[in-house]
Design a protein around this motif. Structure first.
Motif, PDB file in Angstrom:
ATOM      1  N   LYS A 261       0.828  -1.209   0.000  1.00 28.10           N
ATOM      2  CA  LYS A 261       0.000   0.000   0.000  1.00 28.10           C
ATOM      3  C   LYS A 261       0.865   1.263   0.000  1.00 28.10           C
ATOM      4  CE  LYS A 261      -4.143  -1.875   2.155  1.00 28.10           C
ATOM      5  NZ  LYS A 261      -5.049  -1.802   3.320  1.00 28.10           N
TER       6      LYS A 261
ATOM      7  N   TYR B 292       0.926   4.135  -2.874  1.00 24.66           N
ATOM      8  CA  TYR B 292       0.797   5.547  -2.534  1.00 24.66           C
ATOM      9  C   TYR B 292       1.949   6.365  -3.126  1.00 24.66           C
ATOM     10  CZ  TYR B 292       0.634   9.830   0.197  1.00 24.66           C
ATOM     11  OH  TYR B 292       0.609  11.142   0.569  1.00 24.66           O
TER      12      TYR B 292
ATOM     13  N   THR C   8       1.652   6.956  -6.863  1.00 26.26           N
ATOM     14  CA  THR C   8       0.599   7.865  -7.329  1.00 26.26           C
ATOM     15  C   THR C   8       0.877   9.310  -6.967  1.00 26.26           C
ATOM     16  OG1 THR C   8      -0.732   7.542  -5.323  1.00 26.26           O
ATOM     17  CG2 THR C   8      -1.166   6.072  -7.198  1.00 26.26           C
ATOM     18  N   LYS C   9       1.895   9.581  -6.178  1.00 23.45           N
ATOM     19  CA  LYS C   9       2.170  10.967  -5.763  1.00 23.45           C
ATOM     20  C   LYS C   9       3.313  11.550  -6.527  1.00 23.45           C
ATOM     21  CE  LYS C   9      -1.094  11.058  -2.873  1.00 23.45           C
ATOM     22  NZ  LYS C   9      -2.253  11.749  -3.203  1.00 23.45           N
TER      23      LYS C   9
END
Length: 173
Positions: free
Chosen positions: A165, A169, A172-173
């Motif tokens: 996870k 994260y 995607t940033k």
């Protein structure tokens, strides 16, 4: 595109006196790449397609450094002629803060990636060892030992899922 007047606020912001800028092309106060990015907007203003535009661009300060400004240019009619009036708001501090935020975000991503990597390897190792222990010695273990093995397996799977996870994260940033 010729500068006809400069108010005291613009003189204070950029360091140029009115005498030094009157008669110059407005584009001469910014780096070429900033001018290129806003050329189409100026054409839209002159043609009447738009009445006003706001852009962020850099301006040359008289002392040689660049100043970030939010430039708002409006088209106004004066008698039979049309003029463009520009207003520059200093956004240098905001741009420095944005850059610092980008740098911090990048450092945080690298840290999170490092932590995720450092956690996943031991979690996978623990999972593999406990799975082997459970498979090879399950008949020797009492109920309590079997439960411990199951708990350790679930915990290591949970750690691996959390690491995945974190990696999603980060991606995607």
């Amino acid at each position: 595109g010729e500068i006809l007047e400069a108010n005291p606020a613009s003189q204070s912001l950029l360091g140029w006196t009115q005498q030094e800028v009157v008669g110059r092309l407005a584009t001469s106060l910014s780096p070429d790449e900033d001018v290129e990015n806003t050329r189409d907007l100026a054409l839209e203003l002159r043609s009447g397609t738009r009445d006003a535009v706001t852009v962020e661009r850099r301006f040359f300060h008289k002392e040689g450094h660049l100043v970030w400004g939010q430039l708002t240019v409006s088209r106004v009619s004066v008698g039979s002629s049309t003029r463009l009036i520009g207003m520059i708001q200093d956004i240098s501090e905001r741009k420095r803060a944005e850059e610092a935020l980008r740098d911090s975000s990048e450092k945080l991503k690298l840290f999170a990636y490092s932590v995720a990597h450092d956690l996943k390897s031991p979690a996978i190792g623990i999972h593999g060892l406990v799975k082997r222990l459970s498979k090879n010695y399950r008949d020797v273990l009492d109920e309590r030992g079997k439960n411990y093995c199951d708990l350790i397996l679930r915990a290591s799977e949970h750690i691996a899922a959390l690491v995945d996870k974190v990696n999603v994260y980060i991606a995607t940033k």
